[in-house]
Scaffold this active site. Structure first.
Site, PDB file in Angstrom:
ATOM      1  N   LYS A 168     -13.369   2.597   0.570  1.00  0.00           N
ATOM      2  CA  LYS A 168     -12.874   2.749   1.960  1.00  0.00           C
ATOM      3  C   LYS A 168     -14.336   2.821   3.010  1.00  0.00           C
ATOM      4  CE  LYS A 168      -9.145   4.491   3.402  1.00  0.00           C
ATOM      5  NZ  LYS A 168      -7.909   5.534   3.642  1.00  0.00           N
ATOM      6  N   ARG A 194     -10.792  20.272   9.052  1.00  0.00           N
ATOM      7  CA  ARG A 194     -10.096  20.347  10.136  1.00  0.00           C
ATOM      8  C   ARG A 194     -10.365  21.873  10.768  1.00  0.00           C
ATOM      9  NH1 ARG A 194      -5.494  17.174  10.506  1.00  0.00           N
ATOM     10  NH2 ARG A 194      -4.800  16.415   8.404  1.00  0.00           N
ATOM     11  N   ARG A 238       0.851  -0.904   0.087  1.00  0.00           N
ATOM     12  CA  ARG A 238      -0.006   0.035  -0.057  1.00  0.00           C
ATOM     13  C   ARG A 238       0.881   1.155   0.131  1.00  0.00           C
ATOM     14  NH1 ARG A 238      -1.937   2.726   5.019  1.00  0.00           N
ATOM     15  NH2 ARG A 238      -3.598   4.366   4.386  1.00  0.00           N
ATOM     16  N   THR A 271      -6.331  -1.441   9.856  1.00  0.00           N
ATOM     17  CA  THR A 271      -6.429  -0.352  11.157  1.00  0.00           C
ATOM     18  C   THR A 271      -6.137  -0.986  12.422  1.00  0.00           C
ATOM     19  OG1 THR A 271      -7.854   1.020   9.828  1.00  0.00           O
ATOM     20  CG2 THR A 271      -7.011   2.107  11.848  1.00  0.00           C
TER      21      THR A 271
END
Length: 474
Positions: free
Chosen positions: A217, A76, A35, A275
């Site tokens: 994803k 953010r 990846r 993850t």
């Protein structure tokens, strides 16, 4: 290069693993697909790694997959006066679009799409959920919120909005440039972040075409609400448990993982569980018992692949992490309960000839104790249909397409081999037996099961099944 396991290993490349020497060690330890995380590194960095992987592929004489992971939009807060503010549960704070002083009454939030979509009652999770606030009021350029979980809000910390569907493309300008670069390099898979709905995949599909497989994803709750359509439009799926675990309650993540793996298996699409699988091995040479159990759970669920992130990208023990994951997978697949779990979760048969032939091949191979199923596949679909059954027999996937052979490095149970096109039935039999023997899957006295589509080299025509004795054709 034969792997004595069915599930595949994906490893992220980073500073700890980008040298040709380390890439070779990781591949030898068990990595099937590498990846490239485009959230970090420059195009030159990724180009060097890509070239090193392709050189390694030529050296070992076996396909190696490369997955490009796009960064996606980053939501953010802006710059805060003095760098940070402390907020306490119960107090009210305000976010503003512009003209901010950066204090608790004017926290900068330079994302107009949030102001257009958020509603009273929606939560904003700041810094991976360390601070949680709930919207109580809003205007065109301000949002008022009550603090539910207090803590520190500092400059440029990320925000998750689990209840809000944003009118935001998953492809930023950076992603489009990165995607064009990755496709030019020749990556095999492209992972798309921030997928909220099926329509998010359409733009990416138009840009990618058939040059790579598209991986969705799953990290947003809104994606779970329309998961069947998202899986249908994807070539593969990644269960991105890190971001997903921020946006949904932690206790729901294991069940959602099982649902996603099951849904992908039903849809004949590879699924990666990702993850923090061996997160302790970023700094320690061994994982915790809970992490080992976590990897095993994904294997018992039937995942096609499990993924290492920081463990292989920046960790101190990248080779050990891959070796540990390899051992956990092999031990799990050899456990006495594994086969009964795979059989118990076996999906119902699709009422089509190609699916029926693939299912029959899996059943027949197990019945006659064949050492392998040889699948001739031009698009990878025949091999995927067989893998859907999770047979006890390895799948030897022969394809004339180099890109397909690399993508098969993500498919459960598939050992992919690049092979010339075949023109006749007799050539098919000859090639199947010879390859099963040369790749170490079958002995001369053994029978193999051969699956193909006739006419040859026509995608999606799985319609022929034959038992072949290797002796005489090797």
């Amino acid at each position: 290069m034969r792997r004595y396991r069915r599930a595949k290993i994906v490893a992220t490349v980073g500073p700890a693993s980008s040298s040709p020497e380390m890439l070779k060690k990781l591949n030898e330890a068990g990595v099937d697909t590498f990846r490239l995380n485009f959230s970090h590194g420059t195009h030159d960095d990724h180009a060097r790694v890509h070239a090193a992987i392709r050189a390694l592929e030529r050296e070992v004489g076996h396909p190696i997959g490369i997955l490009q992971d796009l960064q996606g939009p980053k939501i953010r807060v802006g710059t805060i006066r003095d760098g940070k503010i402390e907020v306490e549960a119960g107090e009210t704070i305000r976010f503003v679009r512009s003209g901010s002083d950066g204090d608790r009454d004017s926290i900068p939030l330079p994302h107009p799409e949030i102001f257009a979509a958020v509603m009273p009652g929606h939560d904003l999770l700041i810094d991976d959920g360390r601070v949680r606030v709930r919207v109580t009021g809003l205007g065109d350029d301000w949002i008022e919120a009550r603090v539910i979980v207090g803590g520190t809000i500092s400059n440029r910390k990320g925000i998750n909005l689990p209840s809000t569907v944003l009118d935001l493309s998953p492809l930023t300008a950076k992603d489009r440039a990165d995607l064009a670069f990755g496709l030019e390099l020749g990556v095999d898979w492209v992972a798309l972040s921030f997928v909220q709905k099926p329509g998010d995949l359409i733009e990416a599909q138009g840009l990618i075409g058939d040059r790579a497989g598209l991986v969705s994803k799953i990290e947003k709750p809104s994606a779970l609400d329309q998961i069947e359509d998202i899986i249908r439009l994807s070539d593969a799926v990644m269960v991105a448990r890190g971001d997903l675990g921020v946006e949904i309650p932690h206790e729901e993540v294991p069940g959602r993982q099982k649902e996603l793996v099951r849904a992908c298996r039903l849809a004949v699409k590879p699924v990666i569980v990702a993850t923090q699988m061996l997160d302790s091995m970023v700094a320690a040479p061994t994982p915790t018992r809970a992490e080992a159990s976590d990897v095993a759970t994904a294997i018992y669920d039937g995942a096609d692949a499990v993924m290492l992130s920081a463990e292989s990208a920046t960790g101190r023990y990248p080779v050990d992490a891959v070796g540990m994951m390899d051992r956990i997978i092999r031990s799990t697949e050899q456990h006495k309960l594994y086969r009964s779990i795979m059989d118990a979760t076996k999906p119902g048969e699709e009422q089509t000839a190609p699916h029926a032939v693939a299912a029959a091949a899996a059943d027949l191979a197990e019945a006659i104790h064949a050492p392998a199923i040889v699948a001739f596949t031009s698009s990878g679909t025949t091999a995927a249909r067989i893998a859907r059954k999770r047979p006890a027999v390895p799948i030897l996937a022969l394809t004339p397409d180099e890109s397909v052979s690399r993508r098969l490095c993500l498919l459960w149970g598939a050992h992919s081999v690049l092979s010339d096109n075949i023109a006749t039935y007799e050539e098919m039999v000859q090639r199947a037996a010879a390859t099963a023997y040369s790749e170490g899957f079958a002995k001369p006295t053994e029978n193999i099961v051969v699956v193909a589509g006739i006419p040859f080299a026509q995608a999606g025509t799985t319609n022929n099944l034959r038992v072949v004795q290797v002796d005489g054709f090797r």
